[in-house]
Each structure stands twice: as structure tokens, then as C-alpha cells.
Design an enzyme around this catalytic site. Structure first.
Site, mmCIF file in Angstrom:
data_model
loop_
_atom_site.group_PDB
_atom_site.id
_atom_site.type_symbol
_atom_site.label_atom_id
_atom_site.label_comp_id
_atom_site.label_asym_id
_atom_site.label_seq_id
_atom_site.Cartn_x
_atom_site.Cartn_y
_atom_site.Cartn_z
ATOM 1 N N TYR A 11 1.914 -28.916 25.539
ATOM 2 C CA TYR A 11 1.840 -27.614 26.088
ATOM 3 C C TYR A 11 2.711 -26.656 25.212
ATOM 4 C CZ TYR A 11 2.439 -24.044 29.937
ATOM 5 O OH TYR A 11 2.511 -23.174 30.728
ATOM 6 N N ASP A 51 4.208 -42.187 16.461
ATOM 7 C CA ASP A 51 5.069 -42.798 17.477
ATOM 8 C C ASP A 51 6.260 -42.736 17.096
ATOM 9 O OD1 ASP A 51 5.942 -44.009 19.798
ATOM 10 O OD2 ASP A 51 4.343 -45.320 20.111
ATOM 11 N N ALA A 74 8.505 -33.646 21.922
ATOM 12 C CA ALA A 74 7.915 -34.916 22.348
ATOM 13 C C ALA A 74 8.790 -35.818 23.409
ATOM 14 C CB ALA A 74 7.593 -35.851 20.996
ATOM 15 N N SER A 77 8.083 -36.039 30.528
ATOM 16 C CA SER A 77 8.708 -35.011 31.224
ATOM 17 C C SER A 77 8.468 -34.851 32.799
ATOM 18 C CB SER A 77 8.272 -33.785 30.515
ATOM 19 O OG SER A 77 6.986 -33.463 30.585
ATOM 20 N N ASN A 92 11.343 -43.342 25.832
ATOM 21 C CA ASN A 92 10.970 -42.250 24.915
ATOM 22 C C ASN A 92 11.682 -41.020 24.793
ATOM 23 O OD1 ASN A 92 8.452 -43.549 25.211
ATOM 24 N ND2 ASN A 92 7.465 -42.248 26.854
ATOM 25 N N THR A 117 16.257 -29.351 29.889
ATOM 26 C CA THR A 117 15.557 -28.884 31.244
ATOM 27 C C THR A 117 16.535 -28.748 32.343
ATOM 28 O OG1 THR A 117 14.317 -29.938 33.071
ATOM 29 C CG2 THR A 117 15.585 -31.547 31.630
ATOM 30 N N TYR A 141 14.399 -38.594 34.572
ATOM 31 C CA TYR A 141 13.893 -37.569 33.492
ATOM 32 C C TYR A 141 15.188 -36.598 33.343
ATOM 33 C CZ TYR A 141 12.257 -33.211 31.784
ATOM 34 O OH TYR A 141 12.024 -32.224 31.336
ATOM 35 N N LYS A 145 17.332 -36.435 29.410
ATOM 36 C CA LYS A 145 17.491 -35.096 28.510
ATOM 37 C C LYS A 145 19.099 -35.080 28.370
ATOM 38 C CE LYS A 145 13.243 -33.969 27.869
ATOM 39 N NZ LYS A 145 12.700 -33.300 26.499
ATOM 40 N N ARG A 218 11.603 -22.679 42.682
ATOM 41 C CA ARG A 218 11.568 -22.720 41.252
ATOM 42 C C ARG A 218 11.413 -21.264 40.457
ATOM 43 N NH1 ARG A 218 12.957 -26.696 43.081
ATOM 44 N NH2 ARG A 218 12.239 -29.044 42.450
HETATM 45 N N1 UDP Z 1 4.821 -29.308 44.030
HETATM 46 C C1 UDP Z 1 3.973 -29.255 45.113
HETATM 47 N N2 UDP Z 1 2.639 -29.786 45.196
HETATM 48 C C2 UDP Z 1 2.017 -30.293 43.967
HETATM 49 C C3 UDP Z 1 2.784 -29.877 42.723
HETATM 50 C C4 UDP Z 1 4.110 -29.616 42.902
HETATM 51 O O1 UDP Z 1 4.414 -28.923 46.433
HETATM 52 O O2 UDP Z 1 0.935 -30.695 43.958
HETATM 53 C C5 UDP Z 1 6.040 -28.470 43.964
HETATM 54 C C6 UDP Z 1 6.952 -29.565 43.737
HETATM 55 O O3 UDP Z 1 7.732 -30.520 44.528
HETATM 56 C C7 UDP Z 1 8.304 -28.748 42.988
HETATM 57 C C8 UDP Z 1 7.452 -27.691 42.590
HETATM 58 O O4 UDP Z 1 5.928 -27.557 43.264
HETATM 59 O O5 UDP Z 1 9.088 -28.408 44.209
HETATM 60 C C9 UDP Z 1 7.188 -27.365 41.128
HETATM 61 O O6 UDP Z 1 6.701 -28.692 40.580
HETATM 62 P P1 UDP Z 1 6.300 -29.009 39.211
HETATM 63 O O7 UDP Z 1 5.719 -30.309 39.124
HETATM 64 O O8 UDP Z 1 5.417 -27.765 38.791
HETATM 65 O O9 UDP Z 1 7.624 -28.842 38.265
HETATM 66 P P2 UDP Z 1 9.033 -29.449 38.297
HETATM 67 O O10 UDP Z 1 9.873 -28.358 39.308
HETATM 68 O O11 UDP Z 1 8.968 -30.766 38.991
HETATM 69 O O12 UDP Z 1 9.311 -29.325 36.910
#
Ligand code: UDP
Length: 325
Positions: A11, A51, A74, A77, A92, A117, A141, A145, A218
């Protein structure tokens, strides 16, 4: 410059390749296509299908080549997955990274831009987060990192490496041609847009967090803004700049706010269902990017949530089944 982009079929990596080419750089992608898409690699960009965990294969792929800079995207995540399968994350994101560092050194590539991250911080008590906050990851994760950042620090001291680690907050949105397509998709924004398109439900993971509406907050940052930061980081290393930088907009949105902004952008009602908390999720992650602004000369310019969502929605409608569709 000649740039090796690991994960360049993924992405963020694919958008960075696009931008590198637009700016006249020479990008080569190295990707095992386990999560990336051949179609995401810009036309005319060479793809080394390798790989990173396979040191011999990596050496063979890089042999006879030279690069000025390595951009290392790569990785595995996903916070939730890392809580179930930590070994995969350390293999990884740490072991494979060491292979890359060692093999890059053999071919004289001594500058690294590393995809890090916000998960390196764990659960900070204050907001916005600056780079001097304690790094206490709450999931494998983030730990993997952070470990690789620390390894990079040692290579700076011992081996003359230069590096910039970019600590992304929540990458979102799409460029004109590249967008977000994971299998399985776990990220909030693509799932919300899919629900807008097909009438399915979005599961809201936890509504009892210590945040204004109880759902996680977020900092969503446009993938094109992230891409620009990589180009700036590459230039800044020549001025002696190094270390870790946060990349975010400095504004937090809750899961509920993202869903309602997506309803406005798509003009559709989005159904929600309460679901349990997802293990490893901190309540709030919002960046201060002041250090990146000062040292890299970077500032996001697509920072409002509707702009980010509109770009993602456009890409989703043009690619309803992702790159395969
Ligand atoms: N989230 C959610 N429902 C979903 C996917 C994500 O409520 O189906 C929430 C997740 O718990 C987090 C926020 O959305 O608080 C962002 O999640 P995402 O997986 O997009 O990114 P992350 O913060 O894990 O990198």
C-alpha cells in the site's frame, strides 16, 4: 537517486514508488508478493520477487546492483495478528530486516528510510505524542519495529549507516492509481467504505475506552503526505539528519467519528455493530509531527478527514474488488 524499495508492491510502498518516479528517481521494487500486488508496482519499475527472509536469494537478487538509498516497507503490520502470532512479526520485521541491512551493505547502500509506527509508543499517557515519549510497545508488532529501530541505531554507531525511521500514525486514502487492498482487510477506513458500498456492518471494537465517545482515537494521515515525507527524508540524510520522526496530522478521530464522516462523504448510511475490544489496541494515538516539520521540512497538506476519505472512496469505487477486480 537509485532507490531500492522493499515492499514496493504494498500500500504505502507503491505510492512512494509512484512519487519517486514522478520526481525523476530510479526505483526498483523488492517484494515477495505475499501481501503486495504486482499490479500496484508502477509500469516501467523493475520488480525483484524475493523473500527477505531468504538471505541467499536476497544476495542473488541484489548481486551486481547498486543503490543510493534503501526504503524498507516490507513487513507484517497488523496489531491483532501480532498478538496471535508474535514469531511471524519478529521473523519478518527483525530477522528479515537484518538480512536486508547486511546485504545492502555488501552492495554499498548505506542510507535507509525505515517504515516504523506509532505502535512503538504503546499506551502514552498524554497527547499529542512527541518522539521523546517513552517507547513501551503493547504488542509484538510495535516491539518488532522498535527493535529494528534500535538495530539501525547500532549500525549508525558501528557501521557508518545513515537512517531515518518514519513512525507512521494511521495511513489512509489513495493516490490516483494506488490504494489500500489487504487480504484479509482489517483496517478501519477500507472496511467502513466497503460497508458503505455493500450495506454490510462495521464492527466497532470497544466502546468503553477512556476517550470522549468511548471508541479508539487515531490520527489518520493521507498516504500521499506519507510518501512526500519519504522523499524529504532521503534528501535530509544528506544534511546529516537521522533518527525517528512521527508522521501524523496532529488531529485525532474516533472510530464513530470516522464512520459518520464516511457517511457524509459517501452519502450512504453505514450500519454499525458493537464488538469486543481488539487485543493490543491503545485508546488514543495522536502525533506531534513538529520534529519532522523542523528537520525534514515536511508538512501534511491533505490533512482533513473528508479529503482523505474521498480519495479512498474514489479508489474503492474504481477497484471494488481491489487490484484483482
Ligand atoms: N477498528 C474497528 N473496527 C474495525 C477495524 C478497526 O473498530 O473493523 C478500530 C481499531 O480497533 C482501531 C481503529 O479502528 O482502534 C483503527 O484500526 P486500524 O486497524 O485501521 O489501524 P491501527 O490503529 O490498528 O493501526
Amino acid at each position: 537517486m537509485k532507490v531500492l524499495v522493499t515492499g514496493g508492491a504494498g500500500y504505502i510502498g507503491s505510492v512512494v514508488c509512484e512519487r519517486l518516479r514522478e520526481e525523476g528517481h530510479d526505483a526498483t521494487v523488492l517484494d515477495d508478493l505475499s501481501q503486495g500486488h504486482r499490479e500496484a508496482v508502477p509500469v516501467g519499475t523493475e520488480l525483484l520477487e524475493t523473500d527477505l527472509r531468504d538471505r541467499r536469494a536476497l544476495r542473488a537478487s541484489l548481486s551486481g546492483r547498486s543503490f543510493d538509498v534503501v526504503m524498507h516497507f516490507a513487513a507484517s503490520s497488523l496489531v491483532g495478528e501480532s498478538m496471535k502470532d508474535p514469531g511471524r512479526y519478529f521473523e519478518n520485521n527483525v530477522s528479515a530486516g537484518i538480512n536486508l541491512l547486511e546485504e545492502s551493505r555488501r552492495i554499498g547502500a548505506d542510507r535507509f528510510v525505515f517504515s516504523s509506527t506509532a505502535a512503538t509508543y504503546g499506551e502514552p499517557e498524554r497527547s499529542p505524542i512527541t518522539e521523546d515519549f517513552p517507547t513501551i510497545p503493547t504488542n509484538p508488532y510495535g516491539e518488532s519495529k522498535l527493535m529494528f529501530e534500535r538495530i539501525l541505531d547500532w549500525y549508525v554507531r558501528v557501521r557508518d549507516l545513515r537512517y531515518v525511521a518514519l513512525r507512521y500514525f494511521n495511513a489512509a486514502g489513495a493516490s490516483g492509481t494506488c490504494g489500500e487492498d489487504h487480504d484479509p482487510e482489517t483496517h478501519l477506513i477500507p472496511l467502513v467504505l466497503k460497508a458503505a458500498a455493500d450495506g454490510g456492518k462495521v464492527h466497532v471494537f470497544g466502546d468503553d475506552y477512556p476517550t470522549p465517545d468511548g471508541t479508539c482515537v487515531r490520527d489518520y494521515i493521507h498516504v500521499l503526505d506519507l510518501a512526500d515525507a519519504h522523499l524529504k527524508a532521503m534528501e535530509a540524510m544528506d544534511r546529516g539528519v537521522g533518527g525517528a520522526f512521527n508522521l501524523g496530522n496532529g488531529a485525532g478521530f474516533s472510530v464513530t467519528e470516522v464512520i459518520s464522516a464516511a457517511e457524509d462523504v459517501t452519502g450512504r448510511r453505514i450500519r454499525k455493530a458493537r464488538a469486543p475490544r481488539r487485543p493490543g489496541d491503545p485508546p488514543t494515538l495522536v502525533a506531534s509531527s513538529a520534529r519532522a516539520e523542523e528537520a525534514l521540512g515536511w508538512k501534511p497538506c491533505r490533512e482533513d478527514l473528508p479529503t482523505i476519505l474521498e480519495s479512498a472512496w474514489r479508489w474503492h469505487r474504481e477497484h471494488p474488488r481491489g487490484y484483482g477486480g
